[in-house]
Write an enzyme that holds these catalytic residues in place. Sequence first.
Site, mmCIF file in Angstrom:
data_model
loop_
_atom_site.group_PDB
_atom_site.id
_atom_site.type_symbol
_atom_site.label_atom_id
_atom_site.label_comp_id
_atom_site.label_asym_id
_atom_site.label_seq_id
_atom_site.Cartn_x
_atom_site.Cartn_y
_atom_site.Cartn_z
ATOM 1 N N ARG A 50 -18.698 64.920 -26.994
ATOM 2 C CA ARG A 50 -17.288 65.003 -26.591
ATOM 3 C C ARG A 50 -16.449 65.539 -27.749
ATOM 4 N NH1 ARG A 50 -14.526 60.645 -27.065
ATOM 5 N NH2 ARG A 50 -16.066 59.302 -26.083
ATOM 6 N N TYR A 102 3.184 78.217 -11.711
ATOM 7 C CA TYR A 102 2.004 77.779 -10.957
ATOM 8 C C TYR A 102 2.243 76.387 -10.353
ATOM 9 C CZ TYR A 102 -2.786 76.153 -10.221
ATOM 10 O OH TYR A 102 -3.930 75.646 -9.673
ATOM 11 N N ASP A 174 1.840 80.186 -20.608
ATOM 12 C CA ASP A 174 0.684 80.275 -19.711
ATOM 13 C C ASP A 174 0.397 81.765 -19.521
ATOM 14 O OD1 ASP A 174 -1.050 80.458 -17.546
ATOM 15 O OD2 ASP A 174 -0.172 78.748 -16.494
ATOM 16 N N LYS A 199 -9.895 81.929 -14.433
ATOM 17 C CA LYS A 199 -9.457 83.178 -13.840
ATOM 18 C C LYS A 199 -10.067 84.383 -14.589
ATOM 19 C CE LYS A 199 -7.247 80.064 -11.540
ATOM 20 N NZ LYS A 199 -5.883 79.660 -11.781
HETATM 21 C C1 LIG Z 1 -5.164 78.424 -11.937
HETATM 22 C C2 LIG Z 1 -3.981 78.362 -12.800
HETATM 23 C C3 LIG Z 1 -3.707 77.229 -13.586
HETATM 24 C C4 LIG Z 1 -4.554 75.971 -13.524
HETATM 25 O O1 LIG Z 1 -5.838 76.184 -13.997
HETATM 26 P P1 LIG Z 1 -7.140 75.412 -13.434
HETATM 27 O O2 LIG Z 1 -8.247 76.036 -14.195
HETATM 28 O O3 LIG Z 1 -7.193 75.653 -11.961
HETATM 29 O O4 LIG Z 1 -6.951 73.963 -13.738
HETATM 30 C C5 LIG Z 1 -2.601 77.268 -14.407
HETATM 31 N N1 LIG Z 1 -1.794 78.348 -14.455
HETATM 32 C C6 LIG Z 1 -2.020 79.442 -13.718
HETATM 33 C C7 LIG Z 1 -1.092 80.597 -13.829
HETATM 34 C C8 LIG Z 1 -3.111 79.488 -12.867
HETATM 35 O O5 LIG Z 1 -3.307 80.574 -12.114
#
Ligand SMILES: *Cc1c(COP(=O)(O)O)cnc(C)c1O
Length: 383
Positions: A50, A102, A174, A199
């Site tokens: 961890r 998001y 983000d 993504k």
């Molecule tokens: C998918 C997404 C998240 C969250 O990420 P996860 O891997 O699904 O927890 C946060 N911000 C954006 C812009 C996203 O597309």
Amino acid sequence: MSNNKNLGTKYIHAGAHPDPSTGAIMTPIFQTSTFVQSAPGVHQGYEYARSQNPTRFALEEAFAVIENGKYGLAFASGVAATDAVMRLLVPGDEVIAAHDMYGGTYRLFSKVYEKMNITFRYVDTSNAEHVANAITPKTKLIWIETPTNPLMNITDIAAVAAIGKMHNCIVCVDNTFASPYLQNPLDDGATIVMHSATKYLGGHSDVIQGCLVMNDSELRDQLYFIQKSTGAVPGPQDCFLVLRGIKTLHVRMQRHCENGIKVAAYLRQHPKVSKVYWCGFEDHPNHAVAKKQMRGFGGMMSFTLKDDSIEAATKVLSSTKIFSLAESLGGVESLINHPASMTHASIPRDIRIANGLTDGLIRLSVGIEDVDDIIADLAQAIG
Ligand SMILES: *Cc1c(COP(=O)(O)O)cnc(C)c1O
């Protein structure tokens, strides 16, 4: 636009060191929970997985390299990465956040952290003045997302970072939609960059993961402490997959951008389409800022039909054959999504509509298939 020279070389070699015990060119998947010590406290830097795992450490180094930062941290999901940043705060603190970010970030803020006495002010961050006006002495964090999901609004990272600096606030970006190939927020003065590595970084729709990158060593120590204390670490297999994904990020992104340009242009001239949200259009309200801070415009876009009803949108959403109807984005395959009922269902309808996210809005993650096939699929689905 800043240039994208040498990004490929950087991505292919980021975090890559031959395994010292075997010479394996690829970082092995260290599928182990613990590490043997030769005497109490005598070990090779690895005690318990961890806290330390070599596959994760290789990936965390890669994250730092691709975002031009000093330190990377990997998390079990993008949301877990966001959660780690939130844990830097204490009750009474205030956060300024983008009003159309998001849905999962909004849910974490409004349903988990509001009741812990953190106050959120949601503003249109595409106007930096709105951010400046929302600052109070209690503001500790400014959370922005650019381009936003799904309306593709752009926030001037350098302008918001300067406001944050002036008021001693952490500015976290983000960067999921742009990916490091298109934009590097730390270079523009942001304190932390966050990704859902699920993504574009993973890129193949086969892993859930998140990351944070920063330059400040004290902040890194705090976030590493949170990472190991709260335990939302990714497993080694997932780290391996994202390490592998990063090696082709530049090639995939080039194609996402090329296909994105063509699909956006196709939709825009379609007689049944009323509006296309894509920051590459010269008449996009924030196009100049996008051009300044991004190297291209990617494959994410949204559109509405002239008939902006759920029924008309549903017909398109259920008729595509190459586009799969699914949440998520950034994989090699094209995805189509209905934000109002899927990714953004956690946002109350009145707030959604007030922010321009109508019932009929359709979001596309344009993949890297042959663009003629992608366009033909949209043509038959829109009819
Ligand atoms: C998918 C997404 C998240 C969250 O990420 P996860 O891997 O699904 O927890 C946060 N911000 C954006 C812009 C996203 O597309």
